[in-house]
Design a protein around this motif. Structure first.
Motif, PDB file in Angstrom:
ATOM      1  N   ASP A   1       0.857  -1.183   0.000  1.00 25.99           N
ATOM      2  CA  ASP A   1       0.000   0.000   0.000  1.00 25.99           C
ATOM      3  C   ASP A   1       0.898   1.239   0.000  1.00 25.99           C
ATOM      4  O   ASP A   1       1.143   1.870   1.029  1.00 25.99           O
ATOM      5  N   VAL A   2       1.388   1.591  -1.183  1.00 30.67           N
ATOM      6  CA  VAL A   2       2.391   2.657  -1.313  1.00 30.67           C
ATOM      7  C   VAL A   2       1.761   4.035  -1.096  1.00 30.67           C
ATOM      8  O   VAL A   2       0.733   4.357  -1.681  1.00 30.67           O
ATOM      9  N   VAL A   3       2.422   4.840  -0.256  1.00 24.76           N
ATOM     10  CA  VAL A   3       1.935   6.194   0.023  1.00 24.76           C
ATOM     11  C   VAL A   3       2.889   7.259  -0.517  1.00 24.76           C
ATOM     12  O   VAL A   3       2.695   8.454  -0.280  1.00 24.76           O
ATOM     13  N   THR A   4       3.915   6.843  -1.229  1.00 30.23           N
ATOM     14  CA  THR A   4       4.905   7.776  -1.760  1.00 30.23           C
ATOM     15  C   THR A   4       4.245   8.826  -2.641  1.00 30.23           C
ATOM     16  O   THR A   4       3.497   8.510  -3.570  1.00 30.23           O
ATOM     17  N   GLN A   5       4.533  10.092  -2.361  1.00 30.01           N
ATOM     18  CA  GLN A   5       3.989  11.197  -3.145  1.00 30.01           C
ATOM     19  C   GLN A   5       4.888  11.474  -4.351  1.00 30.01           C
ATOM     20  O   GLN A   5       6.121  11.432  -4.236  1.00 30.01           O
ATOM     21  N   LEU A   6       4.295  11.768  -5.499  1.00 32.38           N
ATOM     22  CA  LEU A   6       5.035  12.196  -6.679  1.00 32.38           C
ATOM     23  C   LEU A   6       4.782  13.690  -6.838  1.00 32.38           C
ATOM     24  O   LEU A   6       3.668  14.114  -7.137  1.00 32.38           O
TER      25      LEU A   6
END
Length: 288
Positions: A250-255
């Protein structure tokens, strides 16, 4: 070999073994990424990653480029002089046992004895074009340390991005009021390592599923994010996130869009290399 014609001040220090006044040299409080070369003959002497703030008044390094420096007993019989191994030009003195860094040595060098060549200039001279990538994954010490070990990476600089305050201090960022995220700037040779490979490594050296920080470091300044230079980088990051999601992460990395990168204070640069410690909240975990 042709040597540079020296000014009277340069002759006093490089040839006659003088010393510039403390806190006056242009490289004393200077921490750009690149290589320091001999003023007289141009031989590379020190890498920027080995420079550290010793607060002694002169540029300080805890390592040298192999074979570049000659060590000799000083005329006073108490100190060890350091000279350019190629031309014999006087650089300064070396001191051991001060416990200022993990390597426990300090090359105390006169700024007058050196020139500085930026990493970009050095690469251009060798016909190589370097590119930059920006990753945020918790405390920048650990991200910097692990990305620096990737072949093809020339340098990694810790800093801040994304906030509204120009040139913020570490204390201001830690106040959680500026909007900045601890970020690293990666300078790399794209002919050796691709942006995709770097982004994959980034996702494998921090937890991209933790939304409130990284490990025990909590707060918005420790968010997981990638600052994209262009659409191609954005698309690459999106594809990698999609792959991780398909694997159940469940990736929360912001671009985030590109913005100004502000280098952090000198004591943050190369923190683990200088202290000899190991990252406490970053480790490699294969995810691809």
């Amino acid at each position: 070999m042709t040597y540079k014609k020296l000014t009277p001040e340069e002759t006093h220090i490089i040839i006659n073994k003088g010393t510039e006044r403390p806190f006056t040299g242009k490289y004393n409080d200077f921490f750009a990424t690149g290589v320091y070369t001999c003023k007289q003959c141009g031989t590379p002497l020190y890498r920027s990653e080995d420079k550290f703030p010793s607060h002694c008044g002169w540029p300080s390094f805890d390592d040298e480029i192999p074979g570049a420096i000659r060590h000799e007993a000083d005329a006073d019989g108490r100190r060890t002089e350091i000279l350019c191994a190629n031309c014999g030009g006087h650089l300064g003195h070396v001191f051991d046992g001060e416990m200022l860094t993990a390597k426990n040595t300090r090359h105390c060098v006169n700024s007058v004895s050196m020139n500085f060549i930026s990493a970009e200039q050095h690469a251009a001279a060798e016909g190589t074009t370097l590119q930059k990538a920006y990753f945020a994954g918790g405390c920048f010490w650990g991200v910097e340390h692990l990305l620096q070990q990737q072949p093809g990476v020339t340098a990694v600089t810790s800093g801040y991005m994304g906030g509204k305050l120009p040139n913020p201090s570490y204390e201001e960022v830690c106040s959680k009021t500026t909007g900045h995220i601890e970020t690293v700037e990666v300078l790399y040779d794209a002919s050796v390592v691709s942006y995709e490979a770097l982004a994959k490594l980034f996702f494998e050296i921090h937890d991209p599923t933790q939304a409130d920080g990284q490990g025990p470091d909590l707060g918005p300044q420790y968010a997981s994010a990638i600052f994209c230079n262009d659409d191609k980088e954005q698309q690459t990051a999106e594809q990698l996130i999609k792959q991780l999601q398909q694997k159940g992460f469940d990736v929360v990395t912001q671009l985030l869009p590109m913005c100004t990168f502000w280098p952090a204070e000198p004591y943050h640069q190369g923190y683990y290399a200088k202290t000899g410690r190991a990252p406490y909240c970053h480790r490699y975990q294969k995810r691809f």
